[in-house]
Write an enzyme that holds these catalytic residues in place. Structure first.
Site, short mmCIF file in Angstrom:
data_model
loop_
_atom_site.label_atom_id
_atom_site.label_comp_id
_atom_site.label_asym_id
_atom_site.label_seq_id
_atom_site.Cartn_x
_atom_site.Cartn_y
_atom_site.Cartn_z
CB CYS A 264 23.66 -10.95 24.36
SG CYS A 264 23.77 -9.62 25.58
CG HIS A 313 24.18 -7.32 21.67
ND1 HIS A 313 23.25 -8.24 22.08
CD2 HIS A 313 24.75 -7.84 20.55
CE1 HIS A 313 23.23 -9.25 21.23
NE2 HIS A 313 24.14 -9.04 20.29
CG HIS A 325 24.58 -12.09 18.18
ND1 HIS A 325 24.04 -10.83 18.28
CD2 HIS A 325 24.14 -12.58 16.99
CE1 HIS A 325 23.31 -10.56 17.21
NE2 HIS A 325 23.36 -11.60 16.41
#
Length: 351
Positions: A264, A313, A325
């Site tokens: 990520c 994240h 993402h």
């Protein structure tokens, strides 16, 4: 003549105990047999458990990324310090050689002073503390001795700093190994659960995720979808977003920063690098960069968005509550609704 004794009969109590035990064993076996079919978790149960494991793996991945980044920085710093120490030692040796030549010259003329012998000692600080001897030294000798003193102090500090960083590096490498092992263990456990699914169940889950991603792409402003109140991002944010769009479909790989796979924060740091903007490597560090945006309604396309309480994240805002993402292992870079990330939105950052 041999006697014949009647065989001893088991007592009533013993017979009762044995009978009861046998009945219990049969009952347990029957229960186990009846329970066996329900031991296999359902598709939704597997998905829930796998999602949780992937979330934990991603959190560990970000810690791994941080430890790796720190390790690389320490290695560079240690290398620089060691080079400086080596050069400093050479300079110190040259200064001492110069003092030795001065002493030799004075000796040949018969004018060597006892104080000059202290020039060659390993502790010039002790000599300089003796102010009464300073009058017996030439200006050049005093200046050289001061340089020796300064160089020795500098070398001692650099060696101490290098030693401390070497210790820190060893600890960081141990953390790196632990986090790497943790990630691998979580992924292996998740894969074990996925292996309990049938081919049809796996296909159904894949289709469900693909459908959700298509819907998110349709709704995202950044993909040319539904218009809304979201304003476009700055030039560099738009460039970073476009870079992330170019990597749709690239696989998630923990610790990866491109160009063919990403995690990520690897995706977001790579995307902004394509826009000529350097941001930190990990999601936690990225969350402290730029201007914080606390409301989803104030986000613009290309802003960084962070999820979960520990900020493990991050993605790029795509508008209308959607992001681009790299979700987790087993998936690819894709669009997704912020409502389905699995953790709360914490804040955004405008770089």
């Amino acid at each position: 003549m041999a006697s014949h004794r009647r065989a001893k009969q088991p007592s009533r109590t013993r017979v009762t105990v044995l009978t009861t035990a046998a009945a219990a064993a049969v009952a347990l076996t029957s229960q186990a047999a009846n329970a066996a079919p329900s031991e296999k978790p359902s598709k939704d149960e597997v998905k829930s458990k796998v999602d949780k494991l992937y979330e934990e793996a991603e959190a560990a991945t970000e810690k791994y990324n941080g430890a790796r980044e720190k390790s690389e920085k320490l290695e560079k710093q240690i290398g620089t310090l060691q080079d400086n120490v080596a050069r400093g030692q050479e300079e110190l040796n040259e200064l001492r050689d110069g003092l030795g030549l001065m002493a030799s010259s004075q000796y040949r003329t018969g004018a060597i002073d006892p104080s000059v012998q202290l020039f060659l000692s390993s502790d010039p600080d002790d000599y300089l503390d003796k102010a009464s001897a300073m009058d017996q030294l030439s200006g050049q000798q005093v200046e050289t001795l001061k340089k020796v003193q300064e160089k020795q102090r500098g070398l001692a500090q650099q060696r101490e700093e290098a030693t401390g960083k070497l210790t820190d590096l060893a600890d960081t490498r141990e953390t790196l190994k632990k986090k790497k092992d943790e990630v691998k263990a979580k992924l292996a456990e998740a894969q074990k659960l996925l292996n309990t699914l049938t081919a049809a169940e796996k296909a159904a889950l894949d289709a469900q995720e693909a459908r959700a991603s298509r819907n998110a792409e349709r709704d995202a402003i950044g993909s040319g979808g539904t218009t809304g109140p979201v304003k476009p991002g700055s030039g560099r944010a738009s460039s970073a977003f476009a870079a992330a769009q170019s990597k749709l479909g690239s696989p998630y790989v923990y610790g990866a920063t491109g160009p063919s796979s990403y995690d990520c924060s690897g995706l977001t740091s790579w995307a902004y690098a394509q826009a000529g903007v350097g941001i930190p490597r990990t999601s936690e560090a990225q969350s402290q960069t730029g201007t914080r945006i606390n409301s989803v309604g104030d986000l613009r396309v290309g802003d960084l968005v962070f999820f979960f309480n520990d900020l493990h994240h991050v993605g790029l805002y795509a508008g209308n509550g959607q992001i681009i993402h790299a979700p987790r292992s087993g998936t690819v870079v894709r669009y997704e609704s912020m409502d389905t990330i699995g953790g709360p939105f914490m804040w955004g950052v405008r770089v």
